[in-house]
Design a protein around this motif. Structure first.
Motif, PDB file in Angstrom:
ATOM      1  N   ARG A 386     -20.406 -19.477  11.392  1.00  0.00           N
ATOM      2  CA  ARG A 386     -20.683 -18.953  10.049  1.00  0.00           C
ATOM      3  C   ARG A 386     -21.790 -19.766   9.380  1.00  0.00           C
ATOM      4  O   ARG A 386     -22.657 -19.218   8.686  1.00  0.00           O
ATOM      5  CB  ARG A 386     -19.411 -18.993   9.202  1.00  0.00           C
ATOM      6  N   THR A 387     -21.762 -21.073   9.590  1.00  0.00           N
ATOM      7  CA  THR A 387     -22.795 -21.929   9.001  1.00  0.00           C
ATOM      8  C   THR A 387     -24.163 -21.601   9.576  1.00  0.00           C
ATOM      9  O   THR A 387     -25.167 -21.529   8.841  1.00  0.00           O
ATOM     10  CB  THR A 387     -22.458 -23.403   9.259  1.00  0.00           C
ATOM     11  N   ALA A 390     -25.499 -18.444   8.163  1.00  0.00           N
ATOM     12  CA  ALA A 390     -25.981 -18.630   6.798  1.00  0.00           C
ATOM     13  C   ALA A 390     -27.352 -19.307   6.783  1.00  0.00           C
ATOM     14  O   ALA A 390     -28.236 -18.934   5.998  1.00  0.00           O
ATOM     15  CB  ALA A 390     -24.976 -19.460   6.000  1.00  0.00           C
ATOM     16  N   SER A 393     -30.111 -16.795   7.752  1.00  0.00           N
ATOM     17  CA  SER A 393     -30.483 -15.847   6.705  1.00  0.00           C
ATOM     18  C   SER A 393     -31.371 -16.490   5.648  1.00  0.00           C
ATOM     19  O   SER A 393     -32.191 -15.815   5.026  1.00  0.00           O
ATOM     20  CB  SER A 393     -29.222 -15.281   6.051  1.00  0.00           C
TER      21      SER A 393
END
Length: 454
Positions: A386-387, A390, A393
């Motif tokens: 997930r990191t 992020a 993006s």
């Protein structure tokens, strides 16, 4: 004579008179020599009338061993003998003796509750204690005391044959008392050491006093293991050494002792068989308790200790996130602490693990720890992904030293940690491929295989 109120005196009186009665027939009737007629013919006895020896003219009935036995049986069955036997107050004697046994055991239990399992509660002869330790392998003084009590019940200055069934039942009651005491302690119902109030009073007192802090021994894996081993030894003794000791007392092998047993050879064998059945049945209560101690209590305690270092798994990500550290080349330091309690315990008690336990307890611990470890790794990998998404993006992802991202370093570290953990498990003598948690760890870290240096 018949009821003096003192156990030692009554036992001595009964034994002396019972021995006299048991040997009466054999003392009055002598078995005929087999070579009597031949000896007379060979002139080994002087039968000359001139010498005044007329023994060869006397009537000498032929008396065989079975005739003496029948005469002895008639003596036992005679109304006078029966009435004589009824006058002994043997139940009172047994109660006096059993009270002595219970008093010794109660004092031992009190000492253990006050000072712990290592308390010196043995009150028997030092030589007997050393023999019990050297011969059977007992380690705790409490079990020295118990076994010495069980042996003392069958000593010549204590045991009385008509009370065999009572002494055997008494031995089973004492063993049952100890089993109940151990079970209650294993369930956390008995607190060792001083109570909280006693500990506070000792601290406030100006006098120097030693008070063992209150604790529950079922929370100490060392105590659980030692007590389980003592129970295993006691179980073996009951069905082997102790059974032989009781059987040899109740059913002696030598002819002289058998005279006082009042039983035929067939009856003696039946008595031996009955005693064996009673002791074997009693010993069956040990195995479930020992199994519960290892497969439940020890497993739960060691699993908790081994899982404590796993809290450091979350910190692996923080080690490499935005730190510009080089890729890892060895396992994390916390890995050495994960299975350390299990390894140390196994090393200490490997020679004192009951044979029926095997390695199942270790398997259970590793399965529980590896499963929790795999869950922690799975959560960390999900967080890393997930990191990374992020950072992608936001277009802030950078390639660090060696061209490896922070997330890849974390994954590589998890792979190295998994391999070290797997090696530690195999050092315990377990098959890592058969453990669900390790298989899951392999699957979770397989992606990082490509990140290893070529």
């Amino acid at each position: 004579i018949f009821s003096p109120g003192i156990a030692n005196v009554l036992q001595a009186n009964y034994s002396a008179l019972d021995t006299f009665l048991s040997e009466l027939a054999s003392s009055l009737l002598r078995q005929s020599p087999q070579q009597q007629e031949e000896d007379v013919k060979k002139g080994q006895e002087k039968t000359s009338i001139e010498t005044g020896n007329f023994s060869h003219l006397y009537f000498r009935p032929t008396i065989q061993a079975d005739a003496i036995e029948r005469a002895q049986a008639r003596l036992y069955a005679h109304p006078t003998t029966v009435e004589f036997s009824k006058r002994w107050n043997l139940p009172i004697y047994y109660q006096l003796r059993f009270a002595e046994f219970c008093k010794r055991l109660d004092k031992a239990v009190e000492g253990v509750c006050r000072e712990g399992w290592t308390a010196d509660v043995f009150t028997g002869d030092a030589k007997d204690g050393k023999k019990i330790s050297d011969t059977f392998g007992y380690e705790l003084p409490f079990f020295f005391e118990l076994y010495d009590i069980l042996l003392s019940m069958w000593k010549s200055d204590v045991y009385l044959r008509p009370l065999t069934h009572r002494f055997l039942r008494g031995a089973m009651q004492l063993i049952g008392r100890v089993l109940a005491f151990v079970k209650d302690g294993a369930d956390g119902k008995i607190q060792f050491g001083g109570t909280d109030q006693q500990s506070e009073a000792a601290m406030d007192s100006s006098e120097t006093s030693v008070v063992t802090p209150a604790y529950y021994w079922n929370e100490r894996v060392e105590d659980i293991a030692v007590v389980s081993w003592e129970l295993t030894i006691l179980e073996t003794c009951l069905t082997h050494d102790y059974l032989d000791y009781v059987a040899n007392t109740v059913c002696p092998n030598d002819k002289e002792s058998r005279q006082s047993t009042h039983n035929s050879s067939l009856e003696l064998e039946e008595i031996r068989l009955l005693a064996s059945e009673v002791l074997v049945e009693c010993s069956q209560e040990f195995s479930p308790l020992v199994s519960h101690s290892w497969n439940t209590l020890i497993v739960d305690r060691l699993t908790k200790q081994c899982c404590i270092p796993l809290t450091a798994v979350k910190g692996v990500a923080a080690t490499y996130r935005m730190t510009n550290r080089p890729p890892p080349s060895q396992a994390s330091p916390f890995l050495a602490s994960v299975l350390r309690p299990l390894k140390e315990f196994d090393t200490t008690f490997s020679s004192r693990t009951p044979p029926q336990i095997g390695d199942l307890w270790k398997q259970k611990i590793v399965e529980a720890v590896s499963l929790k470890y795999s869950i922690a790794v799975e959560d960390l990998i999900a967080t890393v992904k997930r990191t990374e998404e992020a950072l992608k993006s936001r277009k802030t992802r950078k390639m660090m030293a060696g061209g490896m991202s922070d997330g890849e370093k974390v994954k590589l570290q998890l792979l190295l940690d998994y391999r070290q953990f797997k090696n530690d498990v195999e050092e315990l003598g377990l098959e890592s491929n058969s453990i669900e948690g390790i298989v899951k760890l392999n699957q979770l870290t397989a992606e990082a295989e490509s990140l290893l240096p070529k």
